[in-house]
Design a protein around this motif. Sequence first.
Motif, PDB file in Angstrom:
ATOM      1  N   PRO A  83       0.821  -1.219   0.000  1.00 10.42           N
ATOM      2  CA  PRO A  83       0.000   0.000   0.000  1.00 10.42           C
ATOM      3  C   PRO A  83       0.857   1.272   0.000  1.00 10.42           C
ATOM      4  CG  PRO A  83      -0.886  -1.592   1.562  1.00 10.42           C
ATOM      5  CD  PRO A  83       0.419  -2.150   1.075  1.00 10.42           C
ATOM      6  N   ARG A  87       0.593   4.372  -2.727  1.00 12.38           N
ATOM      7  CA  ARG A  87       0.387   5.775  -2.360  1.00 12.38           C
ATOM      8  C   ARG A  87       1.501   6.686  -2.880  1.00 12.38           C
ATOM      9  NH1 ARG A  87       0.843   8.558   3.279  1.00 12.38           N
ATOM     10  NH2 ARG A  87      -0.557  10.337   3.049  1.00 12.38           N
ATOM     11  N   PHE A  90       0.694   7.741  -6.346  1.00 13.09           N
ATOM     12  CA  PHE A  90      -0.386   8.742  -6.286  1.00 13.09           C
ATOM     13  C   PHE A  90       0.173  10.115  -5.901  1.00 13.09           C
ATOM     14  CE2 PHE A  90      -3.462  10.279  -2.777  1.00 13.09           C
ATOM     15  CZ  PHE A  90      -4.115  11.186  -3.588  1.00 13.09           C
ATOM     16  N   SER A 122       5.111  10.260   6.793  1.00 15.59           N
ATOM     17  CA  SER A 122       3.923   9.538   6.365  1.00 15.59           C
ATOM     18  C   SER A 122       4.201   8.670   5.143  1.00 15.59           C
ATOM     19  CB  SER A 122       2.807  10.557   6.080  1.00 15.59           C
ATOM     20  OG  SER A 122       1.640   9.907   5.642  1.00 15.59           O
ATOM     21  N   ARG A 124       6.073   6.233   2.693  1.00 16.72           N
ATOM     22  CA  ARG A 124       7.041   5.176   2.957  1.00 16.72           C
ATOM     23  C   ARG A 124       7.429   4.521   1.635  1.00 16.72           C
ATOM     24  NH1 ARG A 124       5.015   0.808   6.149  1.00 16.72           N
ATOM     25  NH2 ARG A 124       3.076   0.851   4.946  1.00 16.72           N
ATOM     26  N   PRO A 188      -4.922  16.072  -1.738  1.00 15.09           N
ATOM     27  CA  PRO A 188      -6.185  16.271  -1.027  1.00 15.09           C
ATOM     28  C   PRO A 188      -6.021  16.002   0.465  1.00 15.09           C
ATOM     29  CG  PRO A 188      -6.238  14.236  -2.332  1.00 15.09           C
ATOM     30  CD  PRO A 188      -4.944  14.915  -2.647  1.00 15.09           C
ATOM     31  N   PRO A 189      -6.531  16.893   1.316  1.00 14.79           N
ATOM     32  CA  PRO A 189      -6.438  16.653   2.753  1.00 14.79           C
ATOM     33  C   PRO A 189      -7.561  15.706   3.227  1.00 14.79           C
ATOM     34  CG  PRO A 189      -7.365  18.833   2.339  1.00 14.79           C
ATOM     35  CD  PRO A 189      -7.101  18.213   1.002  1.00 14.79           C
ATOM     36  N   HIS A 218      -8.070   3.008  -0.181  1.00 14.81           N
ATOM     37  CA  HIS A 218      -8.126   2.999   1.288  1.00 14.81           C
ATOM     38  C   HIS A 218      -8.759   1.718   1.829  1.00 14.81           C
ATOM     39  CE1 HIS A 218      -7.725   7.688   1.498  1.00 14.81           C
ATOM     40  NE2 HIS A 218      -6.617   7.078   1.106  1.00 14.81           N
ATOM     41  N   GLY A 221      -3.876  -0.676   3.680  1.00 20.24           N
ATOM     42  CA  GLY A 221      -2.912   0.250   4.270  1.00 20.24           C
ATOM     43  C   GLY A 221      -3.307   0.766   5.643  1.00 20.24           C
ATOM     44  N   PHE A 222      -2.459   1.637   6.134  1.00 21.90           N
ATOM     45  CA  PHE A 222      -2.573   2.141   7.494  1.00 21.90           C
ATOM     46  C   PHE A 222      -2.588   3.664   7.519  1.00 21.90           C
ATOM     47  CE2 PHE A 222      -1.177  -2.118   8.033  1.00 21.90           C
ATOM     48  CZ  PHE A 222      -1.604  -2.519   9.290  1.00 21.90           C
ATOM     49  N   THR A 223      -3.190   4.201   8.580  1.00 22.62           N
ATOM     50  CA  THR A 223      -3.039   5.637   8.832  1.00 22.62           C
ATOM     51  C   THR A 223      -2.468   5.826  10.238  1.00 22.62           C
ATOM     52  OG1 THR A 223      -4.147   7.782   8.968  1.00 22.62           O
ATOM     53  CG2 THR A 223      -5.405   5.885   9.697  1.00 22.62           C
ATOM     54  N   ARG A 224      -1.838   6.937  10.421  1.00 22.92           N
ATOM     55  CA  ARG A 224      -1.384   7.288  11.761  1.00 22.92           C
ATOM     56  C   ARG A 224      -2.589   7.753  12.574  1.00 22.92           C
ATOM     57  NH1 ARG A 224       2.511  11.896  10.275  1.00 22.92           N
ATOM     58  NH2 ARG A 224       0.818  12.124   8.781  1.00 22.92           N
ATOM     59  N   THR A 227      -3.586  11.373  12.524  1.00 19.92           N
ATOM     60  CA  THR A 227      -4.356  11.915  11.396  1.00 19.92           C
ATOM     61  C   THR A 227      -5.853  11.951  11.699  1.00 19.92           C
ATOM     62  OG1 THR A 227      -2.675  11.039   9.888  1.00 19.92           O
ATOM     63  CG2 THR A 227      -4.785  11.617   8.911  1.00 19.92           C
ATOM     64  N   PHE A 291     -11.533   8.631   7.167  1.00 21.71           N
ATOM     65  CA  PHE A 291     -11.367  10.060   6.881  1.00 21.71           C
ATOM     66  C   PHE A 291     -12.689  10.695   6.473  1.00 21.71           C
ATOM     67  CE2 PHE A 291      -7.169   8.296   5.166  1.00 21.71           C
ATOM     68  CZ  PHE A 291      -6.554   8.370   6.403  1.00 21.71           C
ATOM     69  N   SER A 293     -12.842  12.668   4.110  1.00 21.98           N
ATOM     70  CA  SER A 293     -12.824  12.639   2.639  1.00 21.98           C
ATOM     71  C   SER A 293     -13.420  11.331   2.107  1.00 21.98           C
ATOM     72  CB  SER A 293     -11.386  12.798   2.133  1.00 21.98           C
ATOM     73  OG  SER A 293     -10.563  11.757   2.639  1.00 21.98           O
TER      74      SER A 293
HETATM   75  C1  HEM Z   1      -9.184  11.167  -2.441  1.00 18.87           C
HETATM   76  C2  HEM Z   1      -8.401  11.819  -1.617  1.00 18.87           C
HETATM   77  C3  HEM Z   1      -7.426  11.156  -0.679  1.00 18.87           C
HETATM   78  C4  HEM Z   1      -7.141  11.579   0.573  1.00 18.87           C
HETATM   79  C5  HEM Z   1      -7.743  12.788   1.261  1.00 18.87           C
HETATM   80  C6  HEM Z   1      -6.177  10.667   1.120  1.00 18.87           C
HETATM   81  C7  HEM Z   1      -5.611  10.786   2.377  1.00 18.87           C
HETATM   82  C8  HEM Z   1      -4.828   9.838   2.983  1.00 18.87           C
HETATM   83  C9  HEM Z   1      -4.296   9.941   4.307  1.00 18.87           C
HETATM   84  C10 HEM Z   1      -4.480  11.127   5.236  1.00 18.87           C
HETATM   85  C11 HEM Z   1      -3.622   8.797   4.579  1.00 18.87           C
HETATM   86  C12 HEM Z   1      -2.921   8.414   5.881  1.00 18.87           C
HETATM   87  C13 HEM Z   1      -1.633   9.154   6.042  1.00 18.87           C
HETATM   88  C14 HEM Z   1      -1.039   9.027   7.435  1.00 18.87           C
HETATM   89  O1  HEM Z   1      -1.771   9.026   8.433  1.00 18.87           O
HETATM   90  O2  HEM Z   1       0.194   8.958   7.520  1.00 18.87           O
HETATM   91  C15 HEM Z   1      -3.715   7.968   3.404  1.00 18.87           C
HETATM   92  C16 HEM Z   1      -3.174   6.718   3.278  1.00 18.87           C
HETATM   93  C17 HEM Z   1      -3.194   5.982   2.123  1.00 18.87           C
HETATM   94  N1  HEM Z   1      -3.688   6.408   0.912  1.00 18.87           N
HETATM   95 FE1  HEM Z   1      -4.852   8.006   0.578  1.00 18.87          FE
HETATM   96  N2  HEM Z   1      -5.896   9.707   0.209  1.00 18.87           N
HETATM   97  C18 HEM Z   1      -6.627   9.968  -0.920  1.00 18.87           C
HETATM   98  C19 HEM Z   1      -6.573   9.262  -2.107  1.00 18.87           C
HETATM   99  C20 HEM Z   1      -5.768   8.177  -2.319  1.00 18.87           C
HETATM  100  C21 HEM Z   1      -5.496   7.595  -3.605  1.00 18.87           C
HETATM  101  C22 HEM Z   1      -6.029   8.138  -4.921  1.00 18.87           C
HETATM  102  C23 HEM Z   1      -4.671   6.538  -3.397  1.00 18.87           C
HETATM  103  C24 HEM Z   1      -4.049   5.588  -4.392  1.00 18.87           C
HETATM  104  C25 HEM Z   1      -4.505   5.363  -5.587  1.00 18.87           C
HETATM  105  C26 HEM Z   1      -4.439   6.450  -1.977  1.00 18.87           C
HETATM  106  C27 HEM Z   1      -3.716   5.474  -1.353  1.00 18.87           C
HETATM  107  C28 HEM Z   1      -3.462   5.426   0.000  1.00 18.87           C
HETATM  108  C29 HEM Z   1      -2.836   4.296   0.648  1.00 18.87           C
HETATM  109  C30 HEM Z   1      -2.485   2.973  -0.032  1.00 18.87           C
HETATM  110  C31 HEM Z   1      -2.644   4.641   1.986  1.00 18.87           C
HETATM  111  C32 HEM Z   1      -1.984   3.801   3.069  1.00 18.87           C
HETATM  112  C33 HEM Z   1      -0.500   4.037   3.023  1.00 18.87           C
HETATM  113  C34 HEM Z   1       0.322   3.164   3.945  1.00 18.87           C
HETATM  114  O3  HEM Z   1      -0.151   2.148   4.467  1.00 18.87           O
HETATM  115  O4  HEM Z   1       1.505   3.543   4.125  1.00 18.87           O
HETATM  116  N3  HEM Z   1      -5.097   7.477  -1.368  1.00 18.87           N
HETATM  117  N4  HEM Z   1      -4.451   8.634   2.453  1.00 18.87           N
END
Ligand code: HEM
Length: 350
Positions: A83, A87, A90, A122, A124, A188-189, A218, A221-224, A227, A291, A293
């Motif tokens: 994941p 990201r 992206f 955030s 990785r 995007p936030p 989403h 994967g993981f979030t902190r 957040t 989130f 969002s």
């Molecule tokens: C639509 C708006 C989106 C917002 C607002 C958003 C926001 C976030 C946030 C805040 C996190 C957690 C970050 C943290 O706490 O460190 C996250 C994680 C993640 N996002 Fe999004 N995201 C969006 C779209 C996407 C898209 C388009 C993808 C990929 C195609 C994606 C893939 C991921 C993945 C895979 C994780 C987990 C990452 C990990 O485990 O290290 N996100 N996203």
Amino acid sequence: MQQGIAPKGVQDSQRPGPSISIVSTMAQSGSFWAVFVVVAILGVAAANAQLSPTFYATKCPGAVAKSAEVVRTWILKDRSMAPALLRLHFHDCFVRGCDASVLLDSTIANSGEKDADGNKNSLRGFEIIDDVKAKIEALCPGVVSCADILALAARDAMQVFGGLNYTVPLGRRDGVSSFAWEANNNLPPPFADWTKLMSIFSTKGLSSKDLVVLSGAHTVGFTRCSTIQSRLYNFSTTIPTDPTLDPSFVPLLKSRCKFGSSGIVMMDLSKTTDTWDFNYYSNVLKGRSLFQSDDALKRTTEGLKLVQAENKAGGPFSADFAASMIKMGNIQVLTGTSGQIRKKCRVVNA
Ligand code: HEM
Ligand SMILES: *[C@@H]1O[C@H](CO)[C@@H](O)[C@H](O)[C@H]1NC(C)=O
Ligand SMILES: *[C@@H]1O[C@H](CO)[C@@H](O)[C@H](O)[C@H]1NC(C)=O
């Protein structure tokens, strides 16, 4: 070292993405000039045709397989990096296009994308990209871009993770600039509403369907916890917890993320092992997405329909996701003689 990693003024003229052509017709009439300016914004789709899955077939025939092999080794050691790599691609594509700008180390403290709010502490997976790049450079020096490696690694990682398999169009080149402020403006936030999300996605040439489909990432994967802390504990001055969250889900989420926690939490809590599935959409419908969002996707008639369409066993999700990933991978790509092929992904060539 030098700011911005780039000779100023070079990067914009090299960029073939959505471009602005100014046709000015100047007609002298008495003592003034009448200037007619026609601004034509070319769609990002125009760049699509320039990428091809066989781009390296003769230039570096082993590149695609080498990426798959190296990424596979990493993901078998730590599945959670898949994941993360998804990201990373992206976050690259949404900020000055898919040009590997996200990989450049800041040359002035905190000036680059890596140091932007949404990225710092955030994002990785940088060490995996470095490893793939080094091994591909050993095969064919100076041929395969870091931007293409990001696109390949996202696919390769999610293929090993399980559930995704699509062919990656190639031929991107690497940019030479990276700015934290651009990332802050273009990523995007997690508190964005539909209007905000759509304004960001449509600027990239992506549709409401792409928004809903790509948000499905989403499901893994993981979030902190930091957040989502305010959503859980300090939503407003009068309401501690976001009322759009399913009240029966809140205790579980709060137990995983205690107030002040510096831990992490899986984004799809409907399962114990992280897997690729369409659970994200039922989470959104039930108020169990992490989130605002995510929740926002069901708050318009258009969005709700799209969420419901993806929330189906045997449904279109994975195929739709692959198609939207390929669209995302085309955002403002540098091709031809634009940009460069970096030797090391963290620095521009000397
Ligand atoms: C639509 C708006 C989106 C917002 C607002 C958003 C926001 C976030 C946030 C805040 C996190 C957690 C970050 C943290 O706490 O460190 C996250 C994680 C993640 N996002 Fe999004 N995201 C969006 C779209 C996407 C898209 C388009 C993808 C990929 C195609 C994606 C893939 C991921 C993945 C895979 C994780 C987990 C990452 C990990 O485990 O290290 N996100 N996203
Ligand atoms: C992915 O798709 C390609 C082409 O359709 C196929 O050759 C390959 O075996 C698939 N890989 C996996 C892991 O499913
Ligand atoms: C945030 O929430 C915590 C836990 O409910 C509370 O102790 C704290 O006073 C709140 N902070 C603000 C600024 O409201």
